[in-house]
Design an enzyme around this catalytic site. Sequence first.
Site, PDB file in Angstrom:
ATOM      1  N   ARG A  68       7.038  -2.856  -3.690  1.00 20.54           N
ATOM      2  CA  ARG A  68       8.436  -3.271  -3.926  1.00 20.54           C
ATOM      3  C   ARG A  68       9.364  -2.809  -2.812  1.00 20.54           C
ATOM      4  O   ARG A  68      10.542  -2.521  -3.058  1.00 20.54           O
ATOM      5  CB  ARG A  68       8.951  -2.772  -5.287  1.00 20.54           C
ATOM      6  CG  ARG A  68       8.022  -3.008  -6.451  1.00 20.54           C
ATOM      7  CD  ARG A  68       7.660  -4.447  -6.613  1.00 20.54           C
ATOM      8  NE  ARG A  68       6.714  -4.651  -7.704  1.00 20.54           N
ATOM      9  CZ  ARG A  68       6.163  -5.829  -7.970  1.00 20.54           C
ATOM     10  NH1 ARG A  68       6.441  -6.892  -7.242  1.00 20.54           N
ATOM     11  NH2 ARG A  68       5.326  -5.949  -8.970  1.00 20.54           N
ATOM     12  N   GLU A 128       0.271   1.025 -17.137  1.00 20.99           N
ATOM     13  CA  GLU A 128      -0.099  -0.106 -16.268  1.00 20.99           C
ATOM     14  C   GLU A 128      -1.442   0.104 -15.577  1.00 20.99           C
ATOM     15  O   GLU A 128      -1.572  -0.067 -14.360  1.00 20.99           O
ATOM     16  CB  GLU A 128       0.987  -0.358 -15.220  1.00 20.99           C
ATOM     17  CG  GLU A 128       2.259  -0.928 -15.803  1.00 20.99           C
ATOM     18  CD  GLU A 128       3.260  -1.420 -14.745  1.00 20.99           C
ATOM     19  OE1 GLU A 128       3.277  -0.873 -13.640  1.00 20.99           O
ATOM     20  OE2 GLU A 128       4.016  -2.346 -15.066  1.00 20.99           O
ATOM     21  N   ASP A 169      12.425  -2.798 -17.825  1.00 20.22           N
ATOM     22  CA  ASP A 169      12.015  -2.539 -16.444  1.00 20.22           C
ATOM     23  C   ASP A 169      13.034  -2.953 -15.396  1.00 20.22           C
ATOM     24  O   ASP A 169      12.866  -3.992 -14.765  1.00 20.22           O
ATOM     25  CB  ASP A 169      10.683  -3.275 -16.172  1.00 20.22           C
ATOM     26  CG  ASP A 169      10.052  -2.828 -14.876  1.00 20.22           C
ATOM     27  OD1 ASP A 169      10.549  -1.867 -14.292  1.00 20.22           O
ATOM     28  OD2 ASP A 169       9.060  -3.452 -14.465  1.00 20.22           O
ATOM     29  N   GLU A 172      14.063  -4.756  -6.602  1.00 21.60           N
ATOM     30  CA  GLU A 172      12.896  -5.542  -7.016  1.00 21.60           C
ATOM     31  C   GLU A 172      13.301  -6.786  -7.802  1.00 21.60           C
ATOM     32  O   GLU A 172      12.797  -7.875  -7.571  1.00 21.60           O
ATOM     33  CB  GLU A 172      11.963  -4.670  -7.867  1.00 21.60           C
ATOM     34  CG  GLU A 172      10.803  -5.440  -8.464  1.00 21.60           C
ATOM     35  CD  GLU A 172       9.881  -4.559  -9.312  1.00 21.60           C
ATOM     36  OE1 GLU A 172      10.099  -3.343  -9.397  1.00 21.60           O
ATOM     37  OE2 GLU A 172       8.927  -5.121  -9.894  1.00 21.60           O
TER      38      GLU A 172
END
Length: 686
Positions: A137, A265, A338, A366
């Site tokens: 990112r 994740e 997020d 991002e």
Amino acid sequence: MKVLLCTFLLIQSVFLQAEDGHNLWLRAKSSSPVNVICSKKSATIDIARQELQQGWLGKAEASVVLTVKPDKTIKGDGFKLTLNGVQANNDLGILYGVYELLRRQHTGEPVKEMICNPSYEARVLDHWDNPDGSIERGYAGRSIFWRKGENSLVVTDNDKILWKEYARANSSVGINGAVLNNVNASPLMLSKEYLGRVKAIAEILRQYGIKTYLSIKFSSPSLIGGLKTSDPLSPEVIKWWKDKVQEIYSMIPDFGGFLVKASSEGQPGPQDYGRTHADGANMMADALKPFGGIVMWRAFVYSPDDPDRAKQAYAEFMPLDGQFRDNVIIQVKNGPVDFQPREPFSPLFGAMKKTSVMPELQITQEYLGQSIHLVFLGAMWEECLKSDTYQDGPGSTVARCTDGSIYAQKHTAIAGVSNIGLDTNWCGHPFAQANWYAFGRLAWDNKLTSEQIADEWIKLTFYESPSGNTGSADFSADWTGNFLNPVKKMMLESREATVNYMMPLGLHHIFAGDHHYGPGPWYAPKGLRSDWTPPYYHKADTIGIGFDRTSTGSNAVSQYHEPLNSQFSDLKTCPEIYLLWFHHLPWDYKLQNGRTLWDEICYHYDTGVKQVREFQKVWDKVQPYVDQERFALVQRKLRSQSKNAQVWKDACLLYFQKFSRKPIPYELERPVNDLNDLIKNDMRRP
Ligand code: GCW
């Protein structure tokens, strides 16, 4: 006459000093001579002295006294500005005081007697930099710390110069920590070779009061330690971490600690061994404790099978409240999903009363147009920090719940995911520098307004003081009226504009693909986890749109303290900015202004596009006040942003229209793109 004036102004802009943006808000200015008096000597004091000599705008030949002397009213690395200098408990406080003094001179703020204490003890930049030099990112070039290839670990003079400039920029806004690698961490980082480079970086950052931290991979004991397990309760694993920590501190005595993304994740974590986040975090905290190190343990967790991702961090971490060591800080993203253009604050803030909690903000854009869109994030962070959680009665803002004002926290901290890279101007977009600046300023003082921060940043970044100017900066009415004010207004509106053209009224996470740049409300490739696809979040159907998080839906509202739970649940009181975050509503639902939901959505997208078009005008008009290089770059980026805003509007309206089956209000500009083309092209960064 008008033509003449315009020609003159244009010529003037050509002669404004060429500026590649590398000097950020610390551009060399003319200064007057000053006598610095300080009985102490250290690398940090030397820097303070040098900064004064380079940047002093006060009375020529004035004496500035720097005094290191304990004072109970000064906290940590805070300082006291006095009429003739700076007093602090330690050298770093002196340096911060000097930066404050100079900032006041350069922005025309009065220098008066005052005590400045930081809101947070650790004010940290998180770099998502990988050992090969790529940045997750990152949109401003490759890593300033790491690179690939042969000799990648050799420290060059250029490396040192860059790290020093980086450290100076951070220190000038009060940032005192840097996590040097990605939270999706490579175990390599803990190897002897890489630690050697960490040590070299730490040696440069230290003079500016910046501690180094590392992200670690939880399974490092097995991956690089040769152990059969990385179970946090296994004695050999405990010993492995103890030894590793000892090794690190023998090289870097002021090492800050670890940042950990675990059981998140796909990253390994304590849950792989049937242990809890507390088991994992405490094991590391115990290893770091003797050296004064901390563990920043992230609460960014969600699993594919849960019907509401927004609820999961709270569900997983609340039961652990009170179980963490006092040198563990739970790092919580500002919103429950997020880093979206707009989210309500994470319900974990203020709820974990027996655990230290720190906010994590994302400086790198991002989800907000990356390094192409002009978006000043100060406004977004101010909104979050000032949100009232009500957890300890009215006034329990996110800021106060995390800075130690309400709960007795052994350590307090705040982190921002950095937006810098090897680009000459560090951040890609000249205005993205303002977000780095704003993070530092808010980390130092979480009560600052984004208006004040923008004002300071513009003055420091764009003002050309007439040569030979001494005394405090003096901004002309012309410069203030024709440059500062319009540019500030644009910055302060920019975040809302982005929300308007991307995700108004509480919509969120409707990006195409993993690039998180362009729109993709349709994006749902077969086999992809549904919580990674936009339909999971917008839930558009022929009846309506939005995520029902009230008691008839996922009941995420129940994680908020009253009166918020009721306020968000009730359509009469739910703030419209969060409407579709908390509710699934029919297309013809009537909003307070009398418009239907569908019409209102159309209006927001249309407004967003118009706002960016307006920013283009503002920028073109200020050309005489900006050097050619930065002017042209921002102009070009605004053109892309305008085109992108149009694509966002067309994509979202044409796609949602398939469900609403209603016309776009006729008074609004019509889409200019074809939905099928947009879907085919799946807009990526230009
Ligand atoms: O926002 C998401 C990003 C991932 C990131 C993750 C996280 C570092 O898309 O790239 O991984 O969050 O915060 O861990």
